[in-house]
Design a protein around this motif. Structure first.
Motif, PDB file in Angstrom:
ATOM      1  N   GLU A 290      32.841  17.962  -3.096  1.00  0.00           N
ATOM      2  CA  GLU A 290      32.321  18.843  -2.051  1.00  0.00           C
ATOM      3  C   GLU A 290      33.163  20.101  -1.940  1.00  0.00           C
ATOM      4  OE1 GLU A 290      30.646  15.201   0.808  1.00  0.00           O
ATOM      5  OE2 GLU A 290      32.528  16.223   1.276  1.00  0.00           O
ATOM      6  N   LEU A 291      34.478  19.957  -2.130  1.00  0.00           N
ATOM      7  CA  LEU A 291      35.391  21.094  -2.053  1.00  0.00           C
ATOM      8  C   LEU A 291      35.123  22.065  -3.203  1.00  0.00           C
ATOM      9  CD1 LEU A 291      37.723  21.766  -0.092  1.00  0.00           C
ATOM     10  CD2 LEU A 291      39.287  20.830  -1.794  1.00  0.00           C
ATOM     11  N   VAL A 292      34.993  21.527  -4.409  1.00  0.00           N
ATOM     12  CA  VAL A 292      34.749  22.364  -5.581  1.00  0.00           C
ATOM     13  C   VAL A 292      33.331  22.938  -5.563  1.00  0.00           C
ATOM     14  CG1 VAL A 292      34.593  22.345  -8.107  1.00  0.00           C
ATOM     15  CG2 VAL A 292      36.437  21.121  -6.966  1.00  0.00           C
ATOM     16  N   GLY A 293      32.368  22.188  -5.021  1.00  0.00           N
ATOM     17  CA  GLY A 293      30.980  22.630  -5.011  1.00  0.00           C
ATOM     18  C   GLY A 293      30.615  23.551  -3.868  1.00  0.00           C
ATOM     19  N   ALA A 294      31.525  23.757  -2.912  1.00  0.00           N
ATOM     20  CA  ALA A 294      31.230  24.613  -1.751  1.00  0.00           C
ATOM     21  C   ALA A 294      30.949  26.053  -2.200  1.00  0.00           C
ATOM     22  CB  ALA A 294      32.395  24.581  -0.767  1.00  0.00           C
ATOM     23  N   GLU A 295      29.864  26.616  -1.722  1.00  0.00           N
ATOM     24  CA  GLU A 295      29.502  27.987  -2.070  1.00  0.00           C
ATOM     25  C   GLU A 295      29.859  28.938  -0.940  1.00  0.00           C
ATOM     26  OE1 GLU A 295      25.326  27.717  -3.149  1.00  0.00           O
ATOM     27  OE2 GLU A 295      25.895  27.452  -5.248  1.00  0.00           O
ATOM     28  N   GLU A 296      30.111  30.198  -1.310  1.00  0.00           N
ATOM     29  CA  GLU A 296      30.532  31.194  -0.322  1.00  0.00           C
ATOM     30  C   GLU A 296      29.505  31.354   0.797  1.00  0.00           C
ATOM     31  OE1 GLU A 296      31.254  34.615  -2.740  1.00  0.00           O
ATOM     32  OE2 GLU A 296      33.390  34.150  -2.950  1.00  0.00           O
ATOM     33  N   GLN A 297      28.229  31.215   0.461  1.00  0.00           N
ATOM     34  CA  GLN A 297      27.190  31.377   1.477  1.00  0.00           C
ATOM     35  C   GLN A 297      27.210  30.256   2.510  1.00  0.00           C
ATOM     36  OE1 GLN A 297      23.509  31.282  -0.712  1.00  0.00           O
ATOM     37  NE2 GLN A 297      23.660  29.111  -1.191  1.00  0.00           N
ATOM     38  N   ASP A 298      27.911  29.160   2.196  1.00  0.00           N
ATOM     39  CA  ASP A 298      27.990  28.026   3.124  1.00  0.00           C
ATOM     40  C   ASP A 298      29.243  28.060   3.994  1.00  0.00           C
ATOM     41  OD1 ASP A 298      25.626  27.044   2.017  1.00  0.00           O
ATOM     42  OD2 ASP A 298      26.713  25.990   0.427  1.00  0.00           O
ATOM     43  N   LEU A 299      30.070  29.098   3.812  1.00  0.00           N
ATOM     44  CA  LEU A 299      31.292  29.240   4.606  1.00  0.00           C
ATOM     45  C   LEU A 299      31.174  30.460   5.509  1.00  0.00           C
ATOM     46  CD1 LEU A 299      34.252  28.531   5.301  1.00  0.00           C
ATOM     47  CD2 LEU A 299      34.932  29.977   3.370  1.00  0.00           C
ATOM     48  N   SER A 300      31.241  30.256   6.814  1.00  0.00           N
ATOM     49  CA  SER A 300      31.177  31.357   7.774  1.00  0.00           C
ATOM     50  C   SER A 300      32.504  31.416   8.522  1.00  0.00           C
ATOM     51  CB  SER A 300      30.018  31.147   8.762  1.00  0.00           C
ATOM     52  OG  SER A 300      30.042  32.147   9.762  1.00  0.00           O
ATOM     53  N   LEU A 301      33.322  32.401   8.164  1.00  0.00           N
ATOM     54  CA  LEU A 301      34.615  32.543   8.837  1.00  0.00           C
ATOM     55  C   LEU A 301      34.459  33.115  10.232  1.00  0.00           C
ATOM     56  CD1 LEU A 301      36.810  33.804   5.863  1.00  0.00           C
ATOM     57  CD2 LEU A 301      36.562  31.476   6.761  1.00  0.00           C
ATOM     58  N   GLU A 302      33.408  33.866  10.460  1.00  0.00           N
ATOM     59  CA  GLU A 302      33.162  34.403  11.796  1.00  0.00           C
ATOM     60  C   GLU A 302      32.790  33.292  12.768  1.00  0.00           C
ATOM     61  OE1 GLU A 302      30.317  37.508  11.733  1.00  0.00           O
ATOM     62  OE2 GLU A 302      31.541  38.869  10.528  1.00  0.00           O
ATOM     63  N   ARG A 303      31.933  32.381  12.312  1.00  0.00           N
ATOM     64  CA  ARG A 303      31.514  31.272  13.156  1.00  0.00           C
ATOM     65  C   ARG A 303      32.453  30.069  13.051  1.00  0.00           C
ATOM     66  NH1 ARG A 303      27.321  28.737  11.761  1.00  0.00           N
ATOM     67  NH2 ARG A 303      26.844  27.987  13.855  1.00  0.00           N
ATOM     68  N   LYS A 304      33.417  30.153  12.130  1.00  0.00           N
ATOM     69  CA  LYS A 304      34.399  29.088  11.930  1.00  0.00           C
ATOM     70  C   LYS A 304      33.710  27.770  11.565  1.00  0.00           C
ATOM     71  CE  LYS A 304      37.526  31.143  15.360  1.00  0.00           C
ATOM     72  NZ  LYS A 304      38.302  30.928  16.590  1.00  0.00           N
ATOM     73  N   ARG A 305      32.828  27.862  10.560  1.00  0.00           N
ATOM     74  CA  ARG A 305      32.071  26.691  10.124  1.00  0.00           C
ATOM     75  C   ARG A 305      32.008  26.627   8.604  1.00  0.00           C
ATOM     76  NH1 ARG A 305      32.535  25.612  14.672  1.00  0.00           N
ATOM     77  NH2 ARG A 305      31.049  24.749  16.179  1.00  0.00           N
ATOM     78  N   LEU A 306      32.127  25.415   8.074  1.00  0.00           N
ATOM     79  CA  LEU A 306      31.867  25.153   6.661  1.00  0.00           C
ATOM     80  C   LEU A 306      30.702  24.192   6.579  1.00  0.00           C
ATOM     81  CD1 LEU A 306      32.533  25.213   3.609  1.00  0.00           C
ATOM     82  CD2 LEU A 306      34.072  23.274   4.010  1.00  0.00           C
ATOM     83  N   HIS A 307      29.623  24.585   5.918  1.00  0.00           N
ATOM     84  CA  HIS A 307      28.461  23.718   5.735  1.00  0.00           C
ATOM     85  C   HIS A 307      28.612  22.974   4.410  1.00  0.00           C
ATOM     86  CE1 HIS A 307      25.821  25.544   8.932  1.00  0.00           C
ATOM     87  NE2 HIS A 307      26.793  26.427   8.840  1.00  0.00           N
ATOM     88  N   VAL A 308      28.660  21.674   4.466  1.00  0.00           N
ATOM     89  CA  VAL A 308      28.759  20.854   3.255  1.00  0.00           C
ATOM     90  C   VAL A 308      27.343  20.444   2.871  1.00  0.00           C
ATOM     91  CG1 VAL A 308      29.733  18.773   2.211  1.00  0.00           C
ATOM     92  CG2 VAL A 308      31.040  20.040   3.929  1.00  0.00           C
ATOM     93  N   LEU A 309      26.830  21.038   1.798  1.00  0.00           N
ATOM     94  CA  LEU A 309      25.438  20.817   1.399  1.00  0.00           C
ATOM     95  C   LEU A 309      25.307  20.209   0.015  1.00  0.00           C
ATOM     96  CD1 LEU A 309      23.946  24.221   2.628  1.00  0.00           C
ATOM     97  CD2 LEU A 309      23.961  22.038   3.841  1.00  0.00           C
ATOM     98  N   GLN A 310      26.363  20.268  -0.774  1.00  0.00           N
ATOM     99  CA  GLN A 310      26.271  19.790  -2.149  1.00  0.00           C
ATOM    100  C   GLN A 310      27.656  19.422  -2.644  1.00  0.00           C
ATOM    101  OE1 GLN A 310      24.542  23.260  -3.866  1.00  0.00           O
ATOM    102  NE2 GLN A 310      26.406  24.454  -3.752  1.00  0.00           N
ATOM    103  N   ALA A 311      27.708  18.876  -3.857  1.00  0.00           N
ATOM    104  CA  ALA A 311      28.984  18.491  -4.446  1.00  0.00           C
ATOM    105  C   ALA A 311      28.930  18.743  -5.939  1.00  0.00           C
ATOM    106  CB  ALA A 311      29.277  17.011  -4.168  1.00  0.00           C
ATOM    107  N   GLN A 312      30.099  18.936  -6.529  1.00  0.00           N
ATOM    108  CA  GLN A 312      30.185  19.130  -7.970  1.00  0.00           C
ATOM    109  C   GLN A 312      30.296  17.774  -8.624  1.00  0.00           C
ATOM    110  OE1 GLN A 312      30.075  22.080  -9.431  1.00  0.00           O
ATOM    111  NE2 GLN A 312      30.643  21.671 -11.536  1.00  0.00           N
ATOM    112  N   SER A 313      29.357  17.461  -9.525  1.00  0.00           N
ATOM    113  CA  SER A 313      29.377  16.202 -10.257  1.00  0.00           C
ATOM    114  C   SER A 313      29.495  16.531 -11.734  1.00  0.00           C
ATOM    115  CB  SER A 313      28.088  15.408  -9.999  1.00  0.00           C
ATOM    116  OG  SER A 313      28.056  14.251 -10.789  1.00  0.00           O
TER     117      SER A 313
END
Length: 502
Positions: A290-313
């Motif tokens: 999940e850490l490696v698969g996280a995409e920039e569009q899923d990280l919002s530093l303004e809202r202080k949120r990380l959306h975990v939507l996928q993983a690197q397999s």
């Protein structure tokens, strides 16, 4: 109707088919076995007696006739007799996609995973077979071929099944697929799509009388499955015993908050490029993929949120481990600051690489922008822990800090951190266990911790982490942003505190 033998020979004079009247039918291998059955009347009321065949033996013909008669009373089953699995999968996918568009169906990521299973495995492997003719041997053959992909056995296997799979997997969306063997987990996910489709063909569409995929995938026999290994805390006594014997007490070990803080201070002082990834994992415990698969569009530093939507397999993106894996992770101010600094570093690297930069769109990537390999993250983690131990070993031999720093190509600040206390070894995945433990020990609600980690249930979180969290609770006095003591934070506190004797 009783099976009969017929052929396609023609009368030399009338040119009519001889069928059942051919004189050569008694010869071995001549002609085939057929049968007819009573089907529901057509829309205009006409009688219908479809023929099935040819089959090599009378027994095979009878077996197929039995399958047909199981659905013969259903007009739809008769009309769908020529429907192939590929056609049915496409039709079913269209239905499921339309349901998702109304907001009542599957998530987009789940549909994408189903689309991939169809395009790469089910359609090329079994798509040409009629739904009514599909049996468990076809399915087992598909999975056997999948297990040979990217393995030495692939070179020896010349079957048509494997050839079609290799051709379908050559590229996808313009990208070459990974060159590693297919995992059993991926085969299970493909099986889930096929099993669901055949269940629908049986119970909803009434095309066939059963589901041939049911029971194909069985659990392994042999040894009795052991219970889940629960984390064990690296207490001072266990660390002392480990330093003497080198023996690690259990497979899953968890750092105390002091030990975790020491590691992060060491990684930061070492100017480790992937320090932000270790920081995020130590605080909130996302899985490595999940850490490696996280995409920039899923990280919002303004809202202080990380959306975990996928993983690197392996070398490609995949679904998270479970449905509960889809989640939002709230971030504290310190973590946001770390990630902002990381974002600035990536911008500098992009500028330095220029046109050679390949933006994979990931939060964590190599210097040239390409996606990280999952094992690379674990490798960097192991290197840091080994370097920490080697620094302490050289210091015990009397080496000065400056010489140690040159030896290991690190900073004197990192050497100073390592000399304060020993750091027992853990696996990279154990950072996740440590995050769960420290969050619970810091007093964060069990439900919130379960959601942050993406566990299927609160009961699971409590069962795995409750005991070790109680063991750590005496040392926990801060919540989320402050539950790991850090060098800079302690220094800042000390600078603003008036000594009691002054």
């Amino acid at each position: 109707m009783k099976p009969y033998k017929a052929c396609s020979c023609r009368d030399p004079e009338t040119k009519r088919l001889l069928g059942k009247k051919c004189p050569d039918l008694s010869k071995k291998g001549h002609g085939g076995w057929y049968s007819r059955y009573e089907a529901p009347k057509s829309a205009d009321g006409k009688r219908r007696q479809p023929r099935i065949g040819p089959f090599d033996t009378e027994r095979e013909c009878k077996q197929q006739l039995g399958k047909v008669l199981g659905t013969a009373a259903n007009p739809k089953a008769h009309d769908e007799r020529k429907t192939t699995l590929g056609q049915y999968l496409e039709r079913r996918y269209t239905w499921r996609k339309s349901e998702a568009e109304t907001g009542e169906g599957l998530k987009k990521s789940t549909l994408d995973a189903e689309r991939e299973a169809i395009d790469l495995y089910l359609a090329p492997g079994l798509g040409h077979i009629k739904v009514i003719d599909l049996d468990d041997e076809h399915i087992r053959e598909l999975y056997a071929a999948m297990r040979k992909i990217n393995r030495p056995e692939e070179q020896e296997d010349r079957t048509e099944m494997l050839r079609r799979l290799k051709e379908a997997r050559a590229t996808r969306n313009g990208r070459r697929l990974h060159t590693r063997p297919i995992s059993e987990g991926r085969i299970r996910r493909v099986h889930a799509v096929l099993n669901g489709a055949l269940t629908d063909a049986w119970k909803l569409s009434k095309i066939r009388p059963d589901n041939p995929a049911d029971g194909v995938w069985r659990s392994k026999g042999g040894k009795r499955k052991q219970g889940r290994a629960k984390p064990l805390l690296w207490t001072a006594e266990r660390v002392e015993a480990w330093e003497k014997s080198g023996v690690i007490p259990a497979k899953v070990m968890v750092w105390t908050s002091d030990q975790c803080g020491a590691f992060l201070d060491f990684a930061e002082a070492s100017k480790e490029r992937l320090y932000p990834a270790f920081h995020l994992d130590a605080y909130y415990g996302p899985r490595r993929g999940e850490l490696v698969g996280a995409e920039e569009q899923d990280l919002s530093l303004e809202r202080k949120r990380l959306h975990v939507l996928q993983a690197q397999s392996d070398d490609e993106l995949d679904d998270t481990k479970t449905e509960a894996g889809y989640r939002q992770v709230p971030l504290d101010d310190e973590t946001v600051s770390v990630l902002k600094a990381w974002h600035k570093r990536k911008l500098r690297e992009r500028f330095q690489w220029g046109e050679a930069y390949q933006d994979a769109g990931r939060v964590f990537c190599y210097e040239d922008g390409t996606a990280l390999k999952v094992e690379y993250l674990s490798s960097r983690f192991r290197i840091l822990i080994e370097r920490y131990g080697n620094i302490r070993a050289k210091a015990a031999e009397g080496w000065p800090a400056e010489r140690i720093a040159r030896k290991f190509r690190t900073t004197e600040a990192a050497v100073e951190v390592a000399l304060r206390a020993p750091l027992p070894p853990i696996r990279f995945h154990d950072l996740r266990h440590g995050a769960a433990t420290m969050l619970l020990a810091a007093g964060v609600s069990i439900k919130f911790v379960s959601e942050i980690l993406g566990h299927a249930s609160v009961a699971f979180t409590m069962d795995v982490y409750a005991v070790v969290a109680e063991e750590l609770a005496e040392d926990a006095t801060r919540r989320i942003a402050a539950f790991i003591p850090r060098q800079n934070r302690l220094s800042a506190v000390g600078a603003n505190t008036v000594p009691s004797g002054g």
